[in-house]
Write an enzyme that holds these catalytic residues in place. Structure first.
Site, PDB file in Angstrom:
ATOM      1  N   ASN A  10       0.866  -1.181   0.000  1.00 38.71           N
ATOM      2  CA  ASN A  10       0.000   0.000   0.000  1.00 38.71           C
ATOM      3  C   ASN A  10       0.903   1.232   0.000  1.00 38.71           C
ATOM      4  OD1 ASN A  10      -1.771   2.072   0.506  1.00 38.71           O
ATOM      5  ND2 ASN A  10      -2.249   1.444   2.615  1.00 38.71           N
ATOM      6  N   LYS A  12       0.116   4.327  -0.228  1.00 38.83           N
ATOM      7  CA  LYS A  12      -0.466   5.547   0.365  1.00 38.83           C
ATOM      8  C   LYS A  12      -0.223   6.720  -0.587  1.00 38.83           C
ATOM      9  CE  LYS A  12       0.114   3.316   4.781  1.00 38.83           C
ATOM     10  NZ  LYS A  12       0.289   3.368   6.215  1.00 38.83           N
ATOM     11  N   HIS A  96      -9.201   1.497   5.509  1.00 38.90           N
ATOM     12  CA  HIS A  96      -7.868   1.629   6.117  1.00 38.90           C
ATOM     13  C   HIS A  96      -7.961   2.558   7.326  1.00 38.90           C
ATOM     14  CE1 HIS A  96      -3.687   2.701   6.699  1.00 38.90           C
ATOM     15  NE2 HIS A  96      -3.405   1.571   6.067  1.00 38.90           N
ATOM     16  N   GLU A  98      -6.236   4.933   8.255  1.00 47.10           N
ATOM     17  CA  GLU A  98      -6.071   6.365   7.925  1.00 47.10           C
ATOM     18  C   GLU A  98      -7.367   6.930   7.357  1.00 47.10           C
ATOM     19  OE1 GLU A  98      -2.514   5.724   5.635  1.00 47.10           O
ATOM     20  OE2 GLU A  98      -1.543   5.096   7.495  1.00 47.10           O
ATOM     21  N   GLU A 168      -4.718  -4.506  11.043  1.00 49.17           N
ATOM     22  CA  GLU A 168      -3.662  -3.501  11.144  1.00 49.17           C
ATOM     23  C   GLU A 168      -3.842  -2.721  12.441  1.00 49.17           C
ATOM     24  OE1 GLU A 168      -2.014  -2.506   6.957  1.00 49.17           O
ATOM     25  OE2 GLU A 168      -3.639  -1.132   7.383  1.00 49.17           O
ATOM     26  N   GLY A 174       3.340   2.520  10.659  1.00 54.36           N
ATOM     27  CA  GLY A 174       4.301   3.598  10.439  1.00 54.36           C
ATOM     28  C   GLY A 174       5.105   3.971  11.683  1.00 54.36           C
ATOM     29  N   SER A 214       4.207  -1.969  10.154  1.00 56.10           N
ATOM     30  CA  SER A 214       5.660  -2.073  10.264  1.00 56.10           C
ATOM     31  C   SER A 214       6.202  -3.450   9.854  1.00 56.10           C
ATOM     32  CB  SER A 214       6.127  -1.690  11.672  1.00 56.10           C
ATOM     33  OG  SER A 214       5.751  -0.347  11.961  1.00 56.10           O
TER      34      SER A 214
HETATM   35  P1  13P Z   1       3.543   0.568   7.557  1.00 55.97           P
HETATM   36  O1  13P Z   1       3.984  -0.736   6.930  1.00 55.97           O
HETATM   37  O2  13P Z   1       4.249   1.759   7.015  1.00 55.97           O
HETATM   38  O3  13P Z   1       3.529   0.476   9.054  1.00 55.97           O
HETATM   39  O4  13P Z   1       2.000   0.759   7.109  1.00 55.97           O
HETATM   40  C1  13P Z   1       1.100  -0.286   7.274  1.00 55.97           C
HETATM   41  C2  13P Z   1      -0.134   0.044   6.539  1.00 55.97           C
HETATM   42  O5  13P Z   1      -0.879   0.931   6.937  1.00 55.97           O
HETATM   43  C3  13P Z   1      -0.447  -0.707   5.305  1.00 55.97           C
HETATM   44  O6  13P Z   1      -1.740  -0.461   4.868  1.00 55.97           O
END
Ligand code: 13P
Length: 254
Positions: A10, A12, A96, A98, A168, A174, A214
């Site tokens: 992903n 983003k 997601h 976010e 997640e 992140g 992560s």
């Molecule tokens: P990270 O791998 O950067 O922690 O992000 C995970 C994520 O939100 C994948 O959709």
């Protein structure tokens, strides 16, 4: 039952069209011949069309990061599942964290988006996960149960035959803090029990549940060793083709 692993990237809000094409050119040879698992990349909307053309004939599938639930209409700035299907997208990431937290998406909106994705025969990746505050208050499992039950309550097992769930934990996204394989397995096994309760044990056994938060080349093997972890949804570490290819190729002899 052995579920086919899915390793999904992903991106983003990262990468222009030129950056996407350079990535794909570097990535394709690194994963050529990988046939025992599914691979997906989700670039931003603006790069989907170019990515689709560049991925043609490769084993890498294309995903989108979001969609709107209507087919078309006066929804400035939105993209429909119909438009995604039109350009060769196969997977759509829905709900997601976010989207839930920064853009206030509710379980009801998420349910409507899943319905739109299914209408176009695309594969929904339903994201769920607790915040740190919820985990510390002992609410992890009840949050996961609510997100699954509310997100999927309008559908039958038949509707959802290709469903993918991504666990997640928000505190692991992140932050560099991965859930331990034990923490992730506990959540995944619980989600599978809820899916079995909702749609039957046979259905639950086929659903792929990905872990996200992560994920790196260094921790993918330990996560994938757990029985209910069927793949990964990778953010930051999917942005570099060599790093993501190492995650995709986990456990293979080089
Ligand atoms: P990270 O791998 O950067 O922690 O992000 C995970 C994520 O939100 C994948 O959709």
């Amino acid at each position: 039952m052995k579920r086919r692993p899915l390793i999904a990237g992903n991106w983003k809000m990262h990468k222009t069209v030129a950056e996407t094409l350079a990535y794909i050119e570097a990535f394709k040879p690194l994963v050529a011949g990988v046939e025992d698992r599914d691979i997906m990349l989700a670039p931003p909307f603006t790069a989907l069309d170019a990515a689709q053309r560049a991925l043609e004939g490769s084993p890498v599938a294309l995903g989108a990061q979001n969609c709107h639930w209507e087919e078309e209409g006066a929804f400035t700035g939105e993209i429909s599942a119909r438009m995604l299907s039109d350009i060769g997208v196969s997977y759509v990431i829905i709900g997601h964290s976010e989207r839930r937290h920064l853009f206030r998406e509710t379980d009801e909106m998420i349910r409507k988006k899943i319905a739109a994705v299914l209408r176009h025969d695309l594969i929904p990746i339903l994201c769920i996960g607790e915040t740190l505050e919820e985990r510390e208050a002992g609410k992890t499992l009840s949050v996961l149960e609510r997100q699954l039950k509310e997100g999927l309550k309008d559908f039958s097992a038949r509707d959802l035959k290709n469903l993918v769930v991504a666990y997640e934990p928000v505190w692991a996204i992140g932050t560099g803090k991965t859930a331990t394989p034990e923490q992730a397995e506990e959540a995944h096994a619980f989600c599978r029990r809820i899916l079995a309760e909702m749609f039957g044990a046979d259905f639950a056994e086929t659903v792929r549940i990905l872990y996200g938060g992560s994920v790196k080349p260094e921790n993918i093997v330990g996560l994938m060793a757990r029985p209910d972890i069927d793949g990964a949804l990778v953010g930051g570490a999917s942005l570099k083709p060599d790093v993501f290819a190492r995650i995709v190729c986990f456990g293979r002899m080089k």
